[in-house]
Design a protein around this motif. Structure first.
Motif, PDB file in Angstrom:
ATOM      1  N   UNK A 212      16.797 -25.827 -42.668  1.00 40.79           N
ATOM      2  CA  UNK A 212      18.000 -25.427 -42.321  1.00 40.79           C
ATOM      3  C   UNK A 212      17.898 -24.573 -40.821  1.00 40.79           C
ATOM      4  N   UNK A 213      16.730 -24.591 -40.108  1.00 44.42           N
ATOM      5  CA  UNK A 213      16.666 -23.858 -38.710  1.00 44.42           C
ATOM      6  C   UNK A 213      15.488 -24.636 -37.898  1.00 44.42           C
ATOM      7  N   UNK A 214      16.211 -24.655 -36.831  1.00 46.19           N
ATOM      8  CA  UNK A 214      15.320 -25.559 -35.805  1.00 46.19           C
ATOM      9  C   UNK A 214      14.373 -24.417 -35.202  1.00 46.19           C
ATOM     10  N   UNK A 215      13.229 -24.813 -34.643  1.00 47.55           N
ATOM     11  CA  UNK A 215      12.360 -23.915 -33.886  1.00 47.55           C
ATOM     12  C   UNK A 215      13.038 -22.994 -32.768  1.00 47.55           C
ATOM     13  N   UNK A 216      14.101 -23.669 -32.155  1.00 51.02           N
ATOM     14  CA  UNK A 216      14.758 -22.740 -31.063  1.00 51.02           C
ATOM     15  C   UNK A 216      15.702 -21.597 -31.789  1.00 51.02           C
ATOM     16  N   UNK A 217      15.949 -21.699 -32.907  1.00 49.65           N
ATOM     17  CA  UNK A 217      16.440 -20.441 -33.630  1.00 49.65           C
ATOM     18  C   UNK A 217      15.822 -19.564 -34.404  1.00 49.65           C
ATOM     19  N   UNK A 218      14.312 -19.665 -34.551  1.00 50.79           N
ATOM     20  CA  UNK A 218      13.559 -19.067 -35.499  1.00 50.79           C
ATOM     21  C   UNK A 218      13.898 -17.503 -35.364  1.00 50.79           C
ATOM     22  N   UNK A 219      13.613 -17.137 -34.207  1.00 52.55           N
ATOM     23  CA  UNK A 219      13.837 -15.536 -34.010  1.00 52.55           C
ATOM     24  C   UNK A 219      15.221 -14.942 -34.455  1.00 52.55           C
ATOM     25  N   UNK A 220      16.139 -15.461 -34.222  1.00 51.22           N
ATOM     26  CA  UNK A 220      17.655 -15.224 -34.746  1.00 51.22           C
ATOM     27  C   UNK A 220      17.478 -15.380 -36.508  1.00 51.22           C
ATOM     28  N   UNK A 221      17.085 -16.351 -36.700  1.00 47.11           N
ATOM     29  CA  UNK A 221      16.972 -16.645 -38.306  1.00 47.11           C
ATOM     30  C   UNK A 221      16.267 -15.608 -39.107  1.00 47.11           C
ATOM     31  N   UNK A 222      15.194 -15.078 -38.532  1.00 44.48           N
ATOM     32  CA  UNK A 222      14.318 -13.968 -38.834  1.00 44.48           C
ATOM     33  C   UNK A 222      15.170 -12.795 -38.715  1.00 44.48           C
ATOM     34  N   UNK A 223      15.887 -12.448 -37.839  1.00 44.76           N
ATOM     35  CA  UNK A 223      16.516 -11.313 -37.950  1.00 44.76           C
ATOM     36  C   UNK A 223      17.503 -11.240 -39.006  1.00 44.76           C
ATOM     37  N   UNK A 224      18.133 -12.337 -39.301  1.00 41.78           N
ATOM     38  CA  UNK A 224      19.263 -12.386 -40.412  1.00 41.78           C
ATOM     39  C   UNK A 224      18.521 -12.151 -41.737  1.00 41.78           C
ATOM     40  N   UNK A 225      17.498 -13.014 -41.786  1.00 37.55           N
ATOM     41  CA  UNK A 225      16.914 -12.986 -43.439  1.00 37.55           C
ATOM     42  C   UNK A 225      16.375 -11.431 -43.545  1.00 37.55           C
ATOM     43  N   UNK A 226      15.882 -10.997 -42.521  1.00 37.48           N
ATOM     44  CA  UNK A 226      15.285  -9.590 -42.793  1.00 37.48           C
ATOM     45  C   UNK A 226      16.139  -8.359 -43.004  1.00 37.48           C
TER      46      UNK A 226
END
Length: 448
Positions: A212-226
């Motif tokens: 559900x997440x591209x490598x381009x969005x991993x940093x943003x994704x990590x901020x959300x899941x944290x």
């Protein structure tokens, strides 16, 4: 054992926030979760869904659902699911009431996430994703391909509309860093598959079925899941699925079970008598025979049965969620809510008919094949134009491609980003725009 908690899961945080947003300090007239819905519905990617296939590509025969009408219906069902479940959750966890949360909050989160659930899907239905992914198996330049990491390659090989949806919702635009800046609670509910494309470690958990997440969005994704407390210590399943995602998924399941079936009836692919028989089986516990027998037209009967069916499935989904709430919060509920439905035999019968009579209908297959060709040709032209411009080798033909595509085709800053942007551009096209651009690229326009 680690368990998710509702206070974190209902975070009002948005990208770029420096201070916490507390629920009991929110303006009730402009509540953050409700703002999410407004931002999605007025966004350009959402509006393109009006000309994107739900089931029948480029249909000219009567009313059938587009991605837009489907998304609106899923959102309405999702709102009811969220509110009804929210009421039960607040009764079970009264401290949330003290913090200012209301049942409408749950409804608003699920409605907004459901509204956006198809926002990243390419034209021409689900075959659009496969057309993009298969391009990278057959036609991409090997020298360029070798510059990508394994994860970047997998993003493209298994191109995923869910990941593209997350990318679109959070994509920086001139003057709007962070994209739509939805609340993290809504983003969490949107993420159906909280994982990257690699490592590929299949498990029985439904959240691991795709990525559900591209490598381009991993940093943003990590901020959300944290922020939401979705991170786990399990290497096989590193992120929990947000509990409200189950309700978004249920809303989608309910709508396509009933609505795709109804489209098949309206198109004449499924006989009316057979359809009515199947729907009656689904609502046999709630149908009022005296009311039903007074309805004379098939369309009136279908409308009545559809309403009863959706209502029955909503109540059943809420029941299943609350009976399994503790398991869901522990991240151990491994299937969809509808997989546990009391109506599963009837749902399976309806889906079987829909697959055989609608999804595999010759008209659908022929148009999907045509769409497959269109998507791959447009993708090839845009990727070449992107990479040539990125390398400083832009040709006159590449310049013409850029002009034909307009400002929606953005130049990437790496080879991976160039290719991902080209995929995103193709995925953003409506069915008719894709068909028109395909004709232009292949010299099939009339020149006078």
């Amino acid at each position: 054992m680690y368990r998710m908690n509702w206070e974190q899961l209902l975070s009002l945080k948005r990208f770029g926030d420096k201070k916490p947003r507390l629920r009991n300090q929110q303006d009730e007239l402009r509540l953050g979760f409700e703002v999410d819905y407004d931002r999605v519905i007025f966004s350009k990617p959402f509006r393109t869904l009006q000309d994107k296939t739900q089931v029948i590509p480029l249909s000219q025969s009567g009313f059938v659902h587009t991605r837009l009408t489907h998304s609106l219906e899923v959102s309405v069902v999702g709102r009811s699911l969220g509110r009804m479940t929210g009421k039960a959750i607040l009764e079970k966890h009264p401290h949330l009431v003290e913090l200012g949360y209301k049942q409408q909050d749950f409804g608003a989160i699920v409605a907004a996430a459901a509204l956006a659930h198809d926002i990243g899907n390419p034209p021409f239905g689900h075959s659009g994703e496969k057309a993009i992914g298969s391009y990278f198996n057959t036609r991409v330049d090997k020298m360029v391909w070798d510059t990508l990491s394994r994860k970047q390659k997998q993003d493209l090989l298994l191109y995923e509309g869910n990941a593209n949806g997350y990318h679109l919702l959070n994509q920086n635009s001139p003057g709007t860093p962070g994209g739509l800046r939805l609340s993290y609670a809504t983003l969490g509910a949107f993420i159906k598959y909280p994982k990257e494309s690699l490592p590929h470690r299949p498990t029985k958990h439904i959240s691991q079925k795709k990525y559900g997440v591209f490598q381009a969005d991993v940093d943003h994704f990590n901020d959300v899941v944290n922020e939401l407390g979705l991170k786990t210590e399990n290497k096989q399943e590193p992120y929990h699925r947000h509990p409200l995602t189950y309700l978004v998924e249920a809303a989608d399941d309910i709508c396509y079970t009933i609505i795709d079936f109804e489209d098949g009836i309206n198109l004449g692919y499924i006989s009316e008598d057979h359809a009515l028989e199947q729907l009656i089986k689904l609502v046999k516990d709630s149908i009022k025979i005296e009311t039903y027998t007074q309805l004379t037209g098939t369309q009136e009967r279908l409308t009545y049965l559809r309403s009863l069916a959706i209502n029955s499935l909503i109540n059943d989904a809420v029941r299943i969620f609350m009976e399994n709430e503790s398991t869901i919060l522990a991240g151990n509920f491994t299937c969809s809510l509808m997989d546990k439905s009391a109506y599963k035999p009837q749902i399976d019968d309806i889906l079987k008919i829909t697959i055989e009579r609608v999804y595999q209908h010759p008209e659908v297959i022929e148009k999907e094949l045509a769409g497959y060709k269109m998507i791959q040709d447009i993708l090839h032209a845009t990727i070449i134009a992107q990479l040539n411009k990125y390398k400083g080798n832009e040709t006159h033909y590449d310049q013409l491609i850029y002009k034909a595509c307009g400002t929606d085709l953005r130049l990437g800053t790496t080879e991976y980003e160039c290719m991902l942007n080209a995929c995103g551009f193709v995925a953003s096209l409506t069915d008719s725009k894709a068909m028109n651009l395909f004709h232009i690229i292949n010299g099939q326009t009339k020149i006078t």
